[in-house]
Scaffold this motif. Sequence first.
Motif, short mmCIF file in Angstrom:
data_model
loop_
_atom_site.label_atom_id
_atom_site.label_comp_id
_atom_site.label_asym_id
_atom_site.label_seq_id
_atom_site.Cartn_x
_atom_site.Cartn_y
_atom_site.Cartn_z
N ILE A 147 -1.03 9.28 -5.23
CA ILE A 147 -1.94 10.01 -4.15
C ILE A 147 -1.64 10.94 -3.46
O ILE A 147 -1.30 10.36 -1.80
CB ILE A 147 -3.46 8.61 -3.55
N LEU A 183 -8.39 5.76 -4.44
CA LEU A 183 -7.67 5.44 -3.30
C LEU A 183 -8.16 3.93 -3.00
O LEU A 183 -8.15 3.55 -2.82
CB LEU A 183 -7.94 6.30 -2.44
N PHE A 229 -7.11 9.57 4.36
CA PHE A 229 -7.23 10.31 3.75
C PHE A 229 -8.00 11.36 4.41
O PHE A 229 -8.93 12.05 3.01
CB PHE A 229 -8.32 9.10 2.66
N LEU A 251 -5.43 3.23 6.90
CA LEU A 251 -5.07 4.41 5.74
C LEU A 251 -5.84 5.91 5.74
O LEU A 251 -7.47 5.84 5.51
CB LEU A 251 -5.10 3.59 4.22
N LYS A 256 -7.84 1.06 -5.62
CA LYS A 256 -6.36 0.76 -5.49
C LYS A 256 -6.35 -0.78 -3.87
O LYS A 256 -5.09 -1.56 -4.11
CB LYS A 256 -5.42 2.03 -5.20
N LYS A 299 2.08 1.87 -3.04
CA LYS A 299 0.63 1.79 -4.14
C LYS A 299 -0.20 3.34 -4.38
O LYS A 299 -0.54 3.73 -5.40
CB LYS A 299 -0.36 0.63 -4.36
N THR A 300 0.49 4.09 -2.30
CA THR A 300 -0.51 4.96 -3.00
C THR A 300 0.42 6.54 -2.48
O THR A 300 0.29 7.52 -3.07
CB THR A 300 -0.93 4.96 -1.26
N ALA A 331 -2.05 11.41 1.03
CA ALA A 331 -2.57 9.89 1.80
C ALA A 331 -1.66 8.97 2.72
O ALA A 331 -0.40 8.98 2.46
CB ALA A 331 -2.64 8.93 0.38
N LEU A 339 0.98 -0.98 -0.08
CA LEU A 339 0.38 -0.36 0.11
C LEU A 339 0.97 1.33 -0.27
O LEU A 339 0.34 2.89 -0.71
CB LEU A 339 -0.86 -0.02 0.99
#
Length: 279
Positions: free
Chosen positions: A150, A177, A166, A164, A180, A146-147, A153, A143
């Motif tokens: 963004i 998001l 946000f 996570l 993902k 992957k984030t 995040a 993660l």
Amino acid sequence: MVYDSLCGYAHHLTLLLFHHSLHLYHPSALNTFEQIVYSAKGKQIVVFLDYDGTLSPIVADPDKAFMTRKMRATLKGISRHFPIAIVTGRCRDKVYNFVKLAELGMDITGPTKSPKGNNNNKAVLFQSTSQFLPMIDEVYKILLEKTKTIPRAKVENNKFFLSLHFRCVDKKSWAALAEKVRLVLNEYPQLRLTQGRKVLEIRPTIKWDKGKALEFLLESLGYKNLNDVFPIYIGDDRTDEDAFKVLRSRGQGIGILVSRVAKETNASYSLQCRSNSFL
């Protein structure tokens, strides 16, 4: 008298946290404080507190969710008289650094106490998700990668589950998001996705929540089967509803919801937060 001093501490904590009720659904714990004190008289009060949004304000950076000095002093004052526990999914070490008191969550640890008040130095330890630690660490690293695309995040490793955040992410990116995260979790059927206040949580698919934590703590402290116990649980999030349900089903003690808006809840009472500047 000791009991009167305890009531004073409890009332002071209430004043620090809240000032107004959610009249549409449940009576104000502040306005009905004398009634609560009467119900608890002659019983062993045990206090359970959520951390984020209850003892500390909700902040953009979860690593900066500090309590105020007044709140910490009040909490320490209460802990001298009441058995007290902080029930949070946060990593134990992180919350301990915030609070400097014994903290409790999915990694539950704290002093044991017999119903007669005999203390010992043994630790209560219940780590229900230890077998999932390697998987959680693996998903945490995925993660993080992957984030990266963004902005703002934030992935937090709470040892037994992931958060996570946000809150600071542009609303236009929320759906992307979440997608993902779902795509990652498709490869990990033993993990499930839940949502809190502007936070997605990835946790093992086991029957463990704050209600289970509350029951375990009451048993560990020696209070589970006693009739002269008065548990008080204060929390602001949907994850606290499981604890409210336990108290309601037991017909013992009270749950207090902290919220600025009226909402459905299993809590017996409600309180509205003051501004963060007051805290």
